[in-house]
Scaffold this motif. Structure first.
Motif, PDB file in Angstrom:
ATOM      1  N   GLY A   1     117.826 -52.770  38.457  1.00  0.00           N
ATOM      2  CA  GLY A   1     119.037 -52.237  37.830  1.00  0.00           C
ATOM      3  C   GLY A   1     119.059 -50.715  37.720  1.00  0.00           C
ATOM      4  O   GLY A   1     120.039 -50.154  37.240  1.00  0.00           O
ATOM      5  N   GLY A   2     118.014 -50.053  38.192  1.00  0.00           N
ATOM      6  CA  GLY A   2     117.946 -48.596  38.108  1.00  0.00           C
ATOM      7  C   GLY A   2     118.737 -47.931  39.213  1.00  0.00           C
ATOM      8  O   GLY A   2     119.392 -48.577  40.025  1.00  0.00           O
ATOM      9  N   LYS A   3     118.667 -46.604  39.225  1.00  0.00           N
ATOM     10  CA  LYS A   3     119.372 -45.873  40.276  1.00  0.00           C
ATOM     11  C   LYS A   3     118.462 -44.766  40.809  1.00  0.00           C
ATOM     12  O   LYS A   3     117.608 -44.233  40.098  1.00  0.00           O
ATOM     13  CB  LYS A   3     120.703 -45.307  39.790  1.00  0.00           C
ATOM     14  CG  LYS A   3     120.601 -44.289  38.692  1.00  0.00           C
ATOM     15  CD  LYS A   3     121.982 -43.844  38.264  1.00  0.00           C
ATOM     16  CE  LYS A   3     121.871 -42.954  37.037  1.00  0.00           C
ATOM     17  NZ  LYS A   3     123.155 -42.513  36.560  1.00  0.00           N
ATOM     18  N   LEU A   4     118.666 -44.452  42.055  1.00  0.00           N
ATOM     19  CA  LEU A   4     117.942 -43.374  42.717  1.00  0.00           C
ATOM     20  C   LEU A   4     118.854 -42.151  42.717  1.00  0.00           C
ATOM     21  O   LEU A   4     120.016 -42.241  43.107  1.00  0.00           O
ATOM     22  CB  LEU A   4     117.608 -43.792  44.157  1.00  0.00           C
ATOM     23  CG  LEU A   4     116.888 -42.778  45.027  1.00  0.00           C
ATOM     24  CD1 LEU A   4     115.464 -42.550  44.509  1.00  0.00           C
ATOM     25  CD2 LEU A   4     116.834 -43.267  46.466  1.00  0.00           C
ATOM     26  N   VAL A   5     118.318 -41.027  42.249  1.00  0.00           N
ATOM     27  CA  VAL A   5     119.106 -39.804  42.181  1.00  0.00           C
ATOM     28  C   VAL A   5     118.432 -38.755  43.056  1.00  0.00           C
ATOM     29  O   VAL A   5     117.274 -38.416  42.852  1.00  0.00           O
ATOM     30  CB  VAL A   5     119.208 -39.280  40.731  1.00  0.00           C
ATOM     31  CG1 VAL A   5     120.023 -37.992  40.687  1.00  0.00           C
ATOM     32  CG2 VAL A   5     119.808 -40.336  39.814  1.00  0.00           C
ATOM     33  N   LEU A   6     119.181 -38.235  44.034  1.00  0.00           N
ATOM     34  CA  LEU A   6     118.711 -37.142  44.874  1.00  0.00           C
ATOM     35  C   LEU A   6     119.420 -35.885  44.413  1.00  0.00           C
ATOM     36  O   LEU A   6     120.656 -35.803  44.459  1.00  0.00           O
ATOM     37  CB  LEU A   6     119.007 -37.426  46.350  1.00  0.00           C
ATOM     38  CG  LEU A   6     118.344 -38.672  46.926  1.00  0.00           C
ATOM     39  CD1 LEU A   6     118.844 -38.928  48.343  1.00  0.00           C
ATOM     40  CD2 LEU A   6     116.845 -38.531  46.921  1.00  0.00           C
ATOM     41  N   GLU A   7     118.644 -34.925  43.957  1.00  0.00           N
ATOM     42  CA  GLU A   7     119.216 -33.709  43.397  1.00  0.00           C
ATOM     43  C   GLU A   7     118.922 -32.546  44.326  1.00  0.00           C
ATOM     44  O   GLU A   7     117.774 -32.150  44.502  1.00  0.00           O
ATOM     45  CB  GLU A   7     118.594 -33.461  42.024  1.00  0.00           C
ATOM     46  CG  GLU A   7     119.242 -32.367  41.235  1.00  0.00           C
ATOM     47  CD  GLU A   7     118.650 -32.271  39.839  1.00  0.00           C
ATOM     48  OE1 GLU A   7     118.195 -31.175  39.491  1.00  0.00           O
ATOM     49  OE2 GLU A   7     118.636 -33.291  39.136  1.00  0.00           O
TER      50      GLU A   7
END
Length: 175
Positions: A90-96
């Motif tokens: 249920g998490g999310k991957l964040v590319l910053e």
């Protein structure tokens, strides 16, 4: 009508004398003395010279299904069910990005599924290399070493896998 077993001897009006070598639900495979192997319908017209019973070579549906599943796992690029570690569900991957551009986000389950697909396709490629008739043994070894290095590069993603047995394994002898 009684089913003939393997080893039964028959006399067929067209093919002559023969021995039943296999039986299916609709056919007898009969090796005839003068005509070789022929498949005839179970309800065909023939005389039984010597009938053998209880020698029918049958395979259960479970055996056929198990064999088919095994073959499909080995030779197709279908993805098996691989569990993501519970903490990532249920998490999310964040590319910053380093500058002022917008972040890229995606569900971590989607990213994990893509990693599993890559792993499965590498496995299929590995099987095709190993079974190739066009490559000599040295070429197969060389390509296998590249695949091992690819697996090693992907060990970073092992943190996503719930089961250790599903993780990537590179060359353990080198760091």
């Amino acid at each position: 009508m009684k089913l003939l077993g393997i080893g039964s001897r028959i006399n067929h009006p067209e093919y002559g004398k023969g021995v039943v070598t296999n039986v299916s639900s609709q056919h007898y495979w009969v090796t005839f003395l003068e005509n070789g192997l022929e498949t005839i319908d179970i309800d065909s017209d023939f005389d039984v010279i010597e009938g053998v019973s209880d020698e029918v070579d049958t395979v259960s549906f479970f055996d056929v299904e198990s064999s088919l599943v095994s073959i499909l796992k080995k030779w197709s690029d279908t993805t098996e069910k691989v569990a993501i570690a519970d903490k990532w569900r249920g998490g999310k991957l964040v590319l910053e990005p380093g500058d002022d551009l917008a972040n890229k986000e995606m569900p971590i389950d989607t990213f994990f599924h893509k990693i599993v697909m890559v792993r499965d396709r590498i496995r299929v490629m590995e099987q095709k290399i190993n079974s190739s008739k066009n490559l000599d043994d040295q070429e197969k070894v060389d390509l296998q070493q590249y695949i091992t290095r690819i697996y090693g590069s992907l060990t970073t993603f092992n943190v996503l896998f719930k089961n250790k047995s599903d993780q990537f394994i590179g060359d353990r002898g080198k760091s």
